[in-house]
Design a protein around this motif. Structure first.
Motif, PDB file in Angstrom:
ATOM      1  N   GLN A 123       0.844  -1.196   0.000  1.00  9.67           N
ATOM      2  CA  GLN A 123       0.000   0.000   0.000  1.00  9.67           C
ATOM      3  C   GLN A 123       0.872   1.236   0.000  1.00  9.67           C
ATOM      4  N   ILE A 124       0.290   2.334  -0.458  1.00 13.43           N
ATOM      5  CA  ILE A 124       0.948   3.640  -0.444  1.00 13.43           C
ATOM      6  C   ILE A 124       0.440   4.407   0.782  1.00 13.43           C
ATOM      7  N   PHE A 125       1.376   5.056   1.497  1.00 15.60           N
ATOM      8  CA  PHE A 125       1.032   5.836   2.688  1.00 15.60           C
ATOM      9  C   PHE A 125       1.733   7.191   2.634  1.00 15.60           C
ATOM     10  N   ALA A 126       1.096   8.199   3.200  1.00 15.21           N
ATOM     11  CA  ALA A 126       1.766   9.479   3.409  1.00 15.21           C
ATOM     12  C   ALA A 126       2.830   9.280   4.479  1.00 15.21           C
ATOM     13  N   LEU A 127       3.959   9.953   4.348  1.00 16.84           N
ATOM     14  CA  LEU A 127       5.047   9.784   5.320  1.00 16.84           C
ATOM     15  C   LEU A 127       4.638  10.184   6.730  1.00 16.84           C
ATOM     16  N   ASN A 128       3.663  11.077   6.847  1.00 15.47           N
ATOM     17  CA  ASN A 128       3.213  11.483   8.190  1.00 15.47           C
ATOM     18  C   ASN A 128       1.973  10.716   8.645  1.00 15.47           C
ATOM     19  N   GLU A 129       1.607   9.649   7.917  1.00 11.69           N
ATOM     20  CA  GLU A 129       0.447   8.831   8.279  1.00 11.69           C
ATOM     21  C   GLU A 129       0.778   7.347   8.147  1.00 11.69           C
ATOM     22  N   LEU A 130       1.919   6.956   8.698  1.00 11.21           N
ATOM     23  CA  LEU A 130       2.324   5.554   8.630  1.00 11.21           C
ATOM     24  C   LEU A 130       1.444   4.720   9.559  1.00 11.21           C
ATOM     25  N   PRO A 131       1.183   3.472   9.194  1.00  8.46           N
ATOM     26  CA  PRO A 131       0.371   2.609  10.059  1.00  8.46           C
ATOM     27  C   PRO A 131       1.059   2.375  11.405  1.00  8.46           C
ATOM     28  N   GLU A 132       0.250   2.164  12.430  1.00 13.56           N
ATOM     29  CA  GLU A 132       0.787   1.894  13.770  1.00 13.56           C
ATOM     30  C   GLU A 132       1.713   0.689  13.770  1.00 13.56           C
ATOM     31  N   ASP A 133       1.360  -0.342  12.994  1.00 14.29           N
ATOM     32  CA  ASP A 133       2.141  -1.576  12.995  1.00 14.29           C
ATOM     33  C   ASP A 133       3.239  -1.565  11.924  1.00 14.29           C
ATOM     34  N   THR A 134       3.961  -0.441  11.856  1.00 12.28           N
ATOM     35  CA  THR A 134       5.138  -0.330  10.995  1.00 12.28           C
ATOM     36  C   THR A 134       6.358  -0.691  11.823  1.00 12.28           C
ATOM     37  N   PRO A 136       9.361  -0.565  13.897  1.00 12.03           N
ATOM     38  CA  PRO A 136       9.820   0.619  14.644  1.00 12.03           C
ATOM     39  C   PRO A 136      11.125   1.220  14.106  1.00 12.03           C
ATOM     40  N   PHE A 137      12.076   0.378  13.718  1.00 10.12           N
ATOM     41  CA  PHE A 137      13.335   0.880  13.166  1.00 10.12           C
ATOM     42  C   PHE A 137      13.072   1.642  11.869  1.00 10.12           C
ATOM     43  N   ILE A 138      12.206   1.091  11.028  1.00  9.25           N
ATOM     44  CA  ILE A 138      11.868   1.732   9.752  1.00  9.25           C
ATOM     45  C   ILE A 138      11.146   3.056   9.997  1.00  9.25           C
ATOM     46  N   LYS A 139      10.255   3.101  10.979  1.00  8.78           N
ATOM     47  CA  LYS A 139       9.567   4.358  11.306  1.00  8.78           C
ATOM     48  C   LYS A 139      10.561   5.471  11.617  1.00  8.78           C
ATOM     49  N   ILE A 140      11.576   5.156  12.403  1.00  2.78           N
ATOM     50  CA  ILE A 140      12.596   6.148  12.761  1.00  2.78           C
ATOM     51  C   ILE A 140      13.332   6.622  11.508  1.00  2.78           C
ATOM     52  N   LYS A 141      13.713   5.698  10.652  1.00  6.15           N
ATOM     53  CA  LYS A 141      14.456   6.061   9.444  1.00  6.15           C
ATOM     54  C   LYS A 141      13.584   6.839   8.458  1.00  6.15           C
ATOM     55  N   LEU A 142      12.291   6.521   8.402  1.00  2.00           N
ATOM     56  CA  LEU A 142      11.393   7.269   7.515  1.00  2.00           C
ATOM     57  C   LEU A 142      11.155   8.677   8.040  1.00  2.00           C
TER      58      LEU A 142
END
Length: 151
Positions: A123-134, A136-142
């Motif tokens: 799926q495509i997501f806005a960078l400021n609307e990532l799913p909760e179950d992303t 955690p390491f990737i969330k920080i890098k994004l």
């Protein structure tokens, strides 16, 4: 048999260092493609480097196979390692330390067609609307990527 499986036969559950190229694929609107195996957590596409393969070849192979996109251009984003990238597979007891090589891709072709045989969804997501179950390491890098793109 892939490289990791062959090494596991030789070393058992002992720690194994793996190289995992990954790619943040952004569309023209600055939105990111995330994928996951059904029931898993969201991540950016990536795979384990195999013998006789460049990191770029690994990414292109993985993204085409799993998501249906042809990568045109890759830009190095960062190289990551350390204790936060040590994983143990509970079912088998296998331990891995990952060296992650992150790339950015804004030039690609094709349509998102996740490999249903592997149970993949994308799926495509806005960078400021990532799913909760992303992851955690990737969330920080994004978040770091988002801050770089804003500059």
């Amino acid at each position: 048999m892939n490289y990791c499986d062959a090494m596991r036969e030789k070393i058992g559950n002992d720690p194994l260092i793996i190289v995992r190229p990954s790619v943040a694929i952004l569309n023209q609107n600055g939105e990111i493609l995330l994928y996951r195996y059904i029931g898993g957590i969201w991540n950016i596409p990536g795979d384990i480097l195999q013998l006789n393969e460049s990191v770029e070849e690994c990414l292109k192979r993985n993204v085409l196979r799993d998501i249906g996109l042809t990568i045109k251009k890759l830009t190095l984003f960062g190289v990551y390692s350390g204790t936060e990238l040590i994983n143990r597979v509970e079912e088998s007891g296998d331990e891995y330390q990952t060296v992650a090589i992150g790339y950015l891709c804004t030039e690609f072709e094709g349509h998102i067609t996740p490999d249903q045989n592997q149970g993949i969804e994308a799926q495509i997501f806005a960078l400021n609307e990532l799913p909760e179950d992303t992851n955690p390491f990737i969330k920080i890098k994004l978040e770091e990527l988002k801050n770089q793109l804003i500059k």
